[in-house]
Design an enzyme around this catalytic site. Structure first.
Site, short mmCIF file in Angstrom:
data_model
loop_
_atom_site.label_atom_id
_atom_site.label_comp_id
_atom_site.label_asym_id
_atom_site.label_seq_id
_atom_site.Cartn_x
_atom_site.Cartn_y
_atom_site.Cartn_z
N ASN A 1 -34.42 6.22 50.94
CA ASN A 1 -33.30 6.47 50.05
C ASN A 1 -32.79 5.09 49.63
OD1 ASN A 1 -30.85 6.95 48.82
ND2 ASN A 1 -30.17 8.46 50.32
N ALA B 1 -30.28 4.15 48.16
CA ALA B 1 -28.84 3.96 48.29
C ALA B 1 -28.42 3.62 49.72
CB ALA B 1 -28.11 5.22 47.83
N CYS B 2 -29.36 3.67 50.66
CA CYS B 2 -29.08 3.45 52.07
C CYS B 2 -29.48 2.03 52.48
CB CYS B 2 -29.84 4.48 52.90
SG CYS B 2 -29.78 4.19 54.68
N GLY B 3 -28.54 1.27 53.02
CA GLY B 3 -28.82 -0.09 53.45
C GLY B 3 -29.88 -0.17 54.55
N ARG C 1 -33.18 0.34 52.89
CA ARG C 1 -33.58 -0.86 52.13
C ARG C 1 -34.04 -1.97 53.06
NH1 ARG C 1 -28.76 0.33 49.47
NH2 ARG C 1 -27.73 -1.46 50.45
#
Length: 140
Positions: free
Chosen positions: A8, A10-12, A15
């Protein structure tokens, strides 16, 4: 080596995990599971391969977890799989698959257990936390 990440953007943590895989010299197959959700059968298979209970792969924060009544610990895996298939946001991330295993990589450095180490120098997470030192060895 074939590596896949259920990601995802949007997820740190997701990433950081993706960046760490690439830092170790692997280009993973990136599956944005919110756009391409895994089937119910694949979810069950992935959970079994982690060696963890299915419930460990369910995300509570920022999901319809409570509204769906998933906090009921008497629910069977079939009910959990139905909910995860209907609401892919319930899949905790990042989930990484490699020939060395399958794991929910929280924290992101857990991915190192799924990759043969190829020292490539220091790696620092987005928040500044060091994961690998200058020689490519785990920090901490």
């Amino acid at each position: 080596m074939d590596v896949a990440i259920y990601h995802n953007p949007a997820c740190g943590t997701s990433r950081n995990t993706l960046a760490l895989i690439r830092h170790c010299g692997f280009e993973p197959h990136v599956i944005e599971y919110l756009k391409t959700p895994p089937s119910r059968a694949l979810l069950a298979q992935l959970a079994a391969r982690t060696g963890e209970p299915l419930r460990a792969l369910i995300r509570e924060k920022g999901t319809p977890y409570a509204e769906l009544g998933l906090d009921d610990t008497t629910l069977l895996d079939d009910a959990l799989l139905d909910a995860m298939e209907a609401h892919p946001i319930l899949l905790n991330r990042p989930l990484v698959v490699s020939p060395l295993g399958v794991a929910l990589c929280r924290p992101s450095e857990r991915v190192l257990d799924l990759l043969p180490m190829r020292p490539r120098g220091a790696f620092v997470k987005e928040d500044g936390e060091a994961v690998l030192d200058a020689q490519g060895r785990r920090v901490g």
